[in-house]
Design a protein around this motif. Structure first.
Motif, PDB file in Angstrom:
ATOM      1  N   VAL A 185       0.849  -1.191   0.000  1.00 40.44           N
ATOM      2  CA  VAL A 185       0.000   0.000   0.000  1.00 40.44           C
ATOM      3  C   VAL A 185       0.884   1.240   0.000  1.00 40.44           C
ATOM      4  O   VAL A 185       1.805   1.353   0.810  1.00 40.44           O
ATOM      5  N   LEU A 186       0.611   2.170  -0.918  1.00 43.56           N
ATOM      6  CA  LEU A 186       1.352   3.422  -0.992  1.00 43.56           C
ATOM      7  C   LEU A 186       0.722   4.417  -0.026  1.00 43.56           C
ATOM      8  O   LEU A 186      -0.466   4.722  -0.116  1.00 43.56           O
ATOM      9  N   VAL A 187       1.517   4.927   0.926  1.00 37.94           N
ATOM     10  CA  VAL A 187       1.011   5.790   1.997  1.00 37.94           C
ATOM     11  C   VAL A 187       1.741   7.132   1.958  1.00 37.94           C
ATOM     12  O   VAL A 187       2.969   7.183   1.880  1.00 37.94           O
ATOM     13  N   HIS A 188       0.965   8.212   2.002  1.00 41.05           N
ATOM     14  CA  HIS A 188       1.524   9.564   2.114  1.00 41.05           C
ATOM     15  C   HIS A 188       1.076  10.156   3.437  1.00 41.05           C
ATOM     16  O   HIS A 188      -0.094  10.054   3.813  1.00 41.05           O
ATOM     17  N   ILE A 189       1.979  10.785   4.158  1.00 43.11           N
ATOM     18  CA  ILE A 189       1.658  11.466   5.410  1.00 43.11           C
ATOM     19  C   ILE A 189       1.645  12.965   5.150  1.00 43.11           C
ATOM     20  O   ILE A 189       2.545  13.497   4.503  1.00 43.11           O
ATOM     21  N   PHE A 190       0.595  13.645   5.625  1.00 39.75           N
ATOM     22  CA  PHE A 190       0.482  15.088   5.388  1.00 39.75           C
ATOM     23  C   PHE A 190       1.765  15.812   5.822  1.00 39.75           C
ATOM     24  O   PHE A 190       2.229  15.663   6.954  1.00 39.75           O
ATOM     25  N   ASP A 191       2.330  16.612   4.908  1.00 40.91           N
ATOM     26  CA  ASP A 191       3.594  17.298   5.199  1.00 40.91           C
ATOM     27  C   ASP A 191       3.647  18.693   4.572  1.00 40.91           C
ATOM     28  O   ASP A 191       4.709  19.217   4.286  1.00 40.91           O
ATOM     29  N   ASP A 192       2.495  19.309   4.349  1.00 37.77           N
ATOM     30  CA  ASP A 192       2.398  20.662   3.792  1.00 37.77           C
ATOM     31  C   ASP A 192       2.737  20.745   2.313  1.00 37.77           C
ATOM     32  O   ASP A 192       3.000  21.837   1.804  1.00 37.77           O
ATOM     33  N   THR A 193       2.703  19.624   1.620  1.00 32.92           N
ATOM     34  CA  THR A 193       2.853  19.661   0.159  1.00 32.92           C
ATOM     35  C   THR A 193       1.504  19.469  -0.533  1.00 32.92           C
ATOM     36  O   THR A 193       1.439  19.397  -1.752  1.00 32.92           O
ATOM     37  N   GLU A 194       0.410  19.405   0.234  1.00 38.92           N
ATOM     38  CA  GLU A 194      -0.908  19.101  -0.314  1.00 38.92           C
ATOM     39  C   GLU A 194      -1.635  20.376  -0.745  1.00 38.92           C
ATOM     40  O   GLU A 194      -1.278  21.487  -0.354  1.00 38.92           O
ATOM     41  N   ASP A 195      -2.693  20.188  -1.527  1.00 37.67           N
ATOM     42  CA  ASP A 195      -3.466  21.304  -2.062  1.00 37.67           C
ATOM     43  C   ASP A 195      -4.590  21.687  -1.106  1.00 37.67           C
ATOM     44  O   ASP A 195      -5.779  21.650  -1.452  1.00 37.67           O
ATOM     45  N   TRP A 196      -4.235  22.098   0.115  1.00 39.38           N
ATOM     46  CA  TRP A 196      -5.230  22.469   1.116  1.00 39.38           C
ATOM     47  C   TRP A 196      -5.998  23.718   0.714  1.00 39.38           C
ATOM     48  O   TRP A 196      -7.192  23.846   0.983  1.00 39.38           O
ATOM     49  N   ARG A 197      -5.321  24.660   0.067  1.00 41.25           N
ATOM     50  CA  ARG A 197      -5.958  25.939  -0.257  1.00 41.25           C
ATOM     51  C   ARG A 197      -7.154  25.772  -1.179  1.00 41.25           C
ATOM     52  O   ARG A 197      -8.090  26.564  -1.154  1.00 41.25           O
ATOM     53  N   ASN A 198      -7.115  24.773  -2.028  1.00 42.19           N
ATOM     54  CA  ASN A 198      -8.206  24.532  -2.968  1.00 42.19           C
ATOM     55  C   ASN A 198      -9.087  23.363  -2.550  1.00 42.19           C
ATOM     56  O   ASN A 198      -9.823  22.808  -3.370  1.00 42.19           O
ATOM     57  N   GLY A 199      -8.994  22.969  -1.259  1.00 40.86           N
ATOM     58  CA  GLY A 199      -9.868  21.922  -0.738  1.00 40.86           C
ATOM     59  C   GLY A 199      -9.576  20.541  -1.280  1.00 40.86           C
ATOM     60  O   GLY A 199     -10.466  19.699  -1.332  1.00 40.86           O
ATOM     61  N   ARG A 200      -8.307  20.278  -1.688  1.00 40.69           N
ATOM     62  CA  ARG A 200      -7.934  18.982  -2.254  1.00 40.69           C
ATOM     63  C   ARG A 200      -6.691  18.439  -1.534  1.00 40.69           C
ATOM     64  O   ARG A 200      -5.611  18.319  -2.137  1.00 40.69           O
ATOM     65  N   PRO A 201      -6.809  18.099  -0.248  1.00 43.63           N
ATOM     66  CA  PRO A 201      -5.625  17.651   0.500  1.00 43.63           C
ATOM     67  C   PRO A 201      -5.076  16.311   0.043  1.00 43.63           C
ATOM     68  O   PRO A 201      -3.985  15.925   0.452  1.00 43.63           O
ATOM     69  N   TRP A 202      -5.823  15.593  -0.795  1.00 48.99           N
ATOM     70  CA  TRP A 202      -5.324  14.323  -1.321  1.00 48.99           C
ATOM     71  C   TRP A 202      -4.432  14.537  -2.551  1.00 48.99           C
ATOM     72  O   TRP A 202      -3.822  13.595  -3.051  1.00 48.99           O
ATOM     73  N   ASP A 203      -4.342  15.791  -3.022  1.00 47.64           N
ATOM     74  CA  ASP A 203      -3.646  16.069  -4.274  1.00 47.64           C
ATOM     75  C   ASP A 203      -2.421  16.944  -4.020  1.00 47.64           C
ATOM     76  O   ASP A 203      -2.325  17.649  -3.009  1.00 47.64           O
ATOM     77  N   LEU A 204      -1.484  16.937  -4.965  1.00 49.35           N
ATOM     78  CA  LEU A 204      -0.280  17.751  -4.901  1.00 49.35           C
ATOM     79  C   LEU A 204      -0.626  19.216  -5.157  1.00 49.35           C
ATOM     80  O   LEU A 204      -1.435  19.527  -6.030  1.00 49.35           O
ATOM     81  N   CYS A 205      -0.060  20.113  -4.365  1.00 49.16           N
ATOM     82  CA  CYS A 205      -0.294  21.542  -4.564  1.00 49.16           C
ATOM     83  C   CYS A 205       0.500  22.006  -5.780  1.00 49.16           C
ATOM     84  O   CYS A 205       1.734  21.929  -5.799  1.00 49.16           O
ATOM     85  N   VAL A 206      -0.209  22.492  -6.806  1.00 47.86           N
ATOM     86  CA  VAL A 206       0.453  22.880  -8.051  1.00 47.86           C
ATOM     87  C   VAL A 206       0.256  24.360  -8.384  1.00 47.86           C
ATOM     88  O   VAL A 206       0.826  24.858  -9.350  1.00 47.86           O
TER      89      VAL A 206
END
Length: 229
Positions: A185-206
């Motif tokens: 299983v591929l696991v990512h731990i929240f580390d401030d690289t996520e797209d929180w500003r656009n309501g998509r914490p499962w995605d990469l902030c681009v």
């Protein structure tokens, strides 16, 4: 699809304890993401209310789904009302929805699956209000979804149980492999690289990120190698 089109949601308000910041605000219950949430701190008769465009679905709200979490506090007992304004729970202008024939619901959401409620479908009622009753406590609500249909929508098993079983099986069978599905299983731990500003914490902030993020950190884990790195 087994799910009918949901009614558009155009706003939300809450009446609860002090909120830490906008991330915990009522609008998170209508942002289309099951990973964000609206949160009330400990209080009595907390409520979160959402406005629908009921006219787009025939002028009524026939059924409601509540996606919530009991991780911090029990959601139930609670009531769900369909009314004429935010927070409307007055018997003269609002009516209570039912789950399994009960107007006061003690059922807790499990495994990411919603509580399903049937509503009367009264015309002119465009607001859905979830109100806790009983003892003082907090409330975490991920999403409120409303439908014009009075027939309760059926939730595909793949939305919950099958996905969980698949993840567990992949974890148990994981072994050295060039393919992730065989390795574990591929696991990512929240580390401030996520797209929180656009309501998509499962995605990469681009966009809107400083610095620009171009990769995700992740670990492949399985029953023989359970530690992340």
């Amino acid at each position: 699809s087994l799910l009918p089109p949901a009614l558009p949601l155009t706003g939300a308000q809450a009446n609860c304890g002090p909120e830490a910041d906008s991330f915990f605000g009522a609008l998170k219950a209508v942002d289309g993401s099951w990973l964000t949430h609206a949160q009330c701190w400990s209080g009595s008769n907390n409520w979160i209310s959402v406005r629908t465009e009921a006219d787009a679905g025939g002028g009524v709200i026939g059924s409601v789904q509540i996606y919530a979490s009991g991780e911090h506090d029990r959601l139930g007992p609670f009531e769900v009302w369909v009314g004429a304004s935010f927070g409307d729970t007055a018997p003269g202008s609002a009516e209570r929805c039912t789950a399994n024939g009960s107007q006061t619901i003690s059922q807790e959401p499990t495994s990411g699956m919603p509580v399903l409620l049937a509503c009367g479908g009264s015309r002119g009622a465009s607001y859905v209000t979830l109100r806790q009753v009983g003892s003082s406590r907090g409330m975490v609500v991920h999403e409120i979804v409303a439908y014009a249909n009075q027939t309760l929508p059926q939730i595909p098993d793949v939305a919950g149980r099958d996905i969980i079983q698949g993840i567990n099986a992949r974890y148990s069978r994981g072994k050295p492999s060039r393919t992730i599905e065989n390795a574990g299983v591929l696991v990512h731990i929240f580390d401030d690289t996520e797209d929180w500003r656009n309501g998509r914490p499962w995605d990469l902030c681009v966009r809107g990120c400083d610095p620009v993020i171009d990769h995700f950190s992740a670990s492949v884990i399985n029953a023989k190698r359970p530690a992340v790195y």
